[in-house]
Structures are given as C-alpha cells and as structure tokens.
Design an enzyme around this catalytic site. Structure first.
Site, short mmCIF file in Angstrom:
data_model
loop_
_atom_site.label_atom_id
_atom_site.label_comp_id
_atom_site.label_asym_id
_atom_site.label_seq_id
_atom_site.Cartn_x
_atom_site.Cartn_y
_atom_site.Cartn_z
N GLU A 106 -67.60 24.26 -10.41
CA GLU A 106 -66.72 25.24 -9.78
C GLU A 106 -67.24 26.65 -9.93
O GLU A 106 -67.81 27.01 -10.96
CB GLU A 106 -65.36 25.22 -10.46
CG GLU A 106 -64.64 23.92 -10.29
CD GLU A 106 -63.30 23.95 -10.99
OE1 GLU A 106 -62.65 22.91 -11.04
OE2 GLU A 106 -62.90 25.03 -11.49
N CYS A 119 -66.94 34.22 -11.01
CA CYS A 119 -66.82 33.46 -12.26
C CYS A 119 -67.65 32.19 -12.10
O CYS A 119 -67.36 31.36 -11.23
CB CYS A 119 -65.33 33.14 -12.44
SG CYS A 119 -65.00 32.11 -13.85
N CYS A 126 -67.50 20.15 -20.19
CA CYS A 126 -67.63 20.93 -21.42
C CYS A 126 -67.39 20.00 -22.61
O CYS A 126 -66.57 19.09 -22.52
CB CYS A 126 -66.59 22.05 -21.43
SG CYS A 126 -66.77 23.21 -22.79
N CYS A 130 -61.21 22.27 -25.82
CA CYS A 130 -60.11 23.19 -26.13
C CYS A 130 -58.85 22.55 -25.54
O CYS A 130 -58.85 22.14 -24.37
CB CYS A 130 -60.37 24.57 -25.54
SG CYS A 130 -61.84 25.34 -26.29
N CYS A 133 -57.35 23.65 -22.12
CA CYS A 133 -58.29 23.87 -21.00
C CYS A 133 -58.53 22.58 -20.24
O CYS A 133 -58.83 21.55 -20.83
CB CYS A 133 -59.61 24.42 -21.55
SG CYS A 133 -60.86 24.63 -20.26
N CYS A 362 -59.98 27.63 -15.01
CA CYS A 362 -61.14 26.89 -15.47
C CYS A 362 -61.02 25.37 -15.31
O CYS A 362 -60.16 24.74 -15.90
CB CYS A 362 -61.33 27.25 -16.94
SG CYS A 362 -62.82 26.66 -17.64
#
Ligand code: SAH
Length: 376
Positions: A106, A119, A126, A130, A133, A362
């Site tokens: 993205e 961004c 990832c 987290c 997220c 995100c």
C-alpha cells in the site's frame, strides 16, 4: 526476526529504477570503456528516469543509438502496477500496488493545505505485530527492494501526472499537484530493512533527481534501537518513533518489540546516542486508545519521559478496523491529554484522521487478510 530478503527474479532484464548511481556507473563502464563518458551517461540516465519519468531507453534522445539498444537489451525501467486506487472525499488517495511476484503493498497520498505527503511501505506485511495495527495481521512478510520502495513514489508520480508539472515548472496552484514529503509509515518496519531503505532514501534525496531534502523524508520506527542512531547519521533523514505507551507493561502489549528494547533503552539511546542537529526534534507517534493509554497520568508520564529530549508528539486518533479490540479515545480525552503536554511546551498536534471512508490506515487496504486475535 530473520526475513527472506529477495523477491524472486521474474524477468531476466534488470530494473534500473532503484539502482544507486554507483551501480549504474559500474554497468556504464562496461558499456562505454571510457570512465568520463560512463559517468556522463549515468547523469543522463538519472535525469531521464527521475526528472522526466521516462520508461523507454529509446526515448532518451541524448544517448547514442547503439548504447540505447544495449541498454534496452539489458535493462528495463519498470514500476509496480496500480491494482486498485481509491479516493477519499478528503482528497486522500490510497493505492494498492502489485509487485512482480504478485505481492501487494500500500501507498497513500495525503494532500493538505500546506504540504502533501506520500506514505510508503518498506516491507510486504510486518513482523512486529503491534496489537492495534492491521498490518500485523497479515501473514506474508518480506523486505522490499530499493526498486520496489522507489517504485511506489514513481508509480504515484505517473498516476498524478507529476512529471509534466515538474517539467513545465509552472507554479504549484495546490498541494494536489506535487509531493512535498515522504514518510515511511506504510506497511513494514523500515529499520528491519535497513540497507534497501537507505539506498532508496539516497535516491529520493539526490538533488539531480527527485530532490527531496532530508528534512522532508521521515523514517518511522517502532524502536529498533541500534539502527536509529545509524539511520540518523548515515541517512540523515528525520526520525519518528512509535511510542504509544508510557509504561513498559502497556507498551509490551501495544508494541511487542518493547520486550527487546524497552522504554529506558529506547529513550536512553535517543537522549544519549543520537546527536540531533540544529532545531531538530524527534517526532513521537502516540495512538490514542480508549482506556488503554489515554489517561491524565499517561500524559504526565509522557512529559517526564521526554524531558531533555527535543520532541514533538503526534497524537493519532486510532483508526479502527474490523476485528480490532480497540476503540478510539473520545475527542475530549484527546484534547485533555494534549493540554497537559502543551503546558510543558512540547508541540503536540492532534492528527486529523484522513481517508477514513477508504480505510487509509496502515495495512488496511490489503483486503483478504486473515485477522489474528488481539488481546489486552
Ligand atoms: N513500523 C513503523 C512504520 C509503520 S506504521 C512504525 O511502527 O513506526 C506507521 C504509524 O502508524 C505507526 O506509528 C503506527 O503505530 C501507526 N498505526 C498503525 N496502525 C494504526 C491504526 N490503526 N490507527 C492509528 N495509527 C496506526
């Protein structure tokens, strides 16, 4: 935390986009024999690729025809395909880009009154998990190459017609017509993909090409402590740290990398090891989660933790996603939190949520992801 680094080579032709000047020079020396000529060729190629957005060597008219043919045989100038594009009513544009190996990433364009920010992602998925997220819920993870990182910027330049605007050099009438800032706040942890991110930043900041000043490029990290000092010194760009909590117990859950580098190690290193330049501040990101990290006590602890460190705190209202166990703090709570911080003269803007109607936070565009359970 070791990740397979390279994406499969799909095409035999090498993508020249995202190669460093030195790498291109080493190829040109082979083609040209004469070092001075070779270095002139690098400048010419660089300008065609990064000032004009040209994708075909045949169109590089100041390069001699034989060399253009050789270049066409050995290289391509390609960028990721735009698979999906969604525009929010506030002007935010979210892109889903498809890479050569069919991975999806993205990139989000965020125009504002005084700047426009792109961004970008540094990894597919990832590893940091987290808990608030969405990217952490996606299964596939690999590092992006510098080609794929730069490719995001170039694909958006193509899509928004920014090359023509650069070339005509006519005044900018709105921030929809230019990208002024780049932030590594898309998918992934940039400091776990250090070398490729550094290479991409050098290309972004090259003053004969895309020419972003180091103050307009920001790396956002969850706190990979040893790499922060390195990035600050070697890349020279701005650093943002995703703090999100003021005690280790809460941060261990929100940002689990805290178990490896806790608040003391993180802030100790920022205070003692990172040599901030004139008027430079570290930006801290703090996501406002209802009943989790948004009390008066948290705000007071935050101010204490940052004492002695030139800081700015971005308060981010949580961007909710289906399946998440968190709720956004009320705007009264956020304002009360902010009021405590600004009393201590730390700038703390409340980030205006952007692109909510298109889920621009995100990792939210990759739709068919599997959601893990989160707990707190
Ligand atoms: N790994 C890096 C960069 C990617 S995330 C980092 O952790 O900084 C970029 C920022 O968006 C981080 O501050 C992250 O905590 C925040 N973020 C992620 N999901 C969010 C959500 N749903 N709502 C608000 N902020 C979010």
């Amino acid at each position: 935390m070791q990740i397979k680094l390279t994406s499969p080579a799909i095409s035999k032709k090498r993508n020249i986009l995202g190669l460093s000047r030195e790498e291109i020079l080493s190829f040109m020396v082979e083609f040209e024999n004469q070092p001075r000529r070779a270095s002139m060729r690098v400048s010419q190629l660089w300008s065609w690729i990064y000032c004009h957005g040209i994708t075909s060597f045949e169109k590089m008219t100041n390069i001699d025809k034989n060399l253009r043919t050789k270049l066409t045989k050995a290289f391509k100038v390609s960028r990721p395909n735009i698979e999906k594009k969604e525009m929010s009513s506030d002007g935010t544009i979210k892109y889903l880009l498809c890479l050569d190996d069919k991975s999806k990433i993205e990139t989000v364009f965020i125009p504002e009154e005084t700047r426009s920010t792109l961004c970008i992602s540094s990894q597919v998925g990832c590893t940091l998990n987290c808990s608030f997220c969405h990217t952490g819920t996606q299964k596939l993870v690999r590092n992006l190459s510098s080609q794929e990182i730069i490719g995001q910027v170039i694909a958006v330049y193509d899509d928004l017609g920014l090359w023509e605007k650069m070339k005509n050099n006519r005044g900018i009438s709105s921030y929809f017509e230019v990208i002024t800032n780049i932030v590594f706040m898309g998918m992934g942890e940039p400091l776990l993909n250090y070398e490729e991110v550094k290479k991409a930043c050098n290309i972004l900041m090259d003053n004969k090409g895309l020419d972003f000043s180091r103050r307009r490029v920001t790396l956002s990290t969850a706190g990979i402590v040893p790499k922060i000092k390195m990035a600050h010194e070697e890349i020279g760009c701005m650093i943002a740290v995703s703090l999100h909590a003021t005690d280790d117990k809460t941060r261990d859950i929100l940002v689990p990398i805290n178990k490896k580098w806790n608040l003391e190690k993180l802030l100790g290193s920022l205070k003692n090891d990172v040599n901030l330049r004139n008027s430079e501040r570290i930006t801290f990101e703090y996501v406002m989660l209802d009943g989790v990290n948004d009390t008066k006590k948290d705000a007071e602890r935050l101010v204490k933790l940052l004492q002695g460190l030139p800081s700015k705190i971005n308060l981010i209202p949580f961007n909710s996603w289906t399946g998440s166990n968190y709720k956004r703090s009320s705007s009264d709570r956020i304002k009360a939190f902010r009021d405590i911080i600004i009393k201590s003269r730390i700038p703390s803007p409340i980030r205006r949520p952007r692109g909510e109607d298109i889920m621009a936070a995100c990792g939210q565009l990759k739709s068919s992801s599997i959601k893990k359970k989160v707990s707190i």
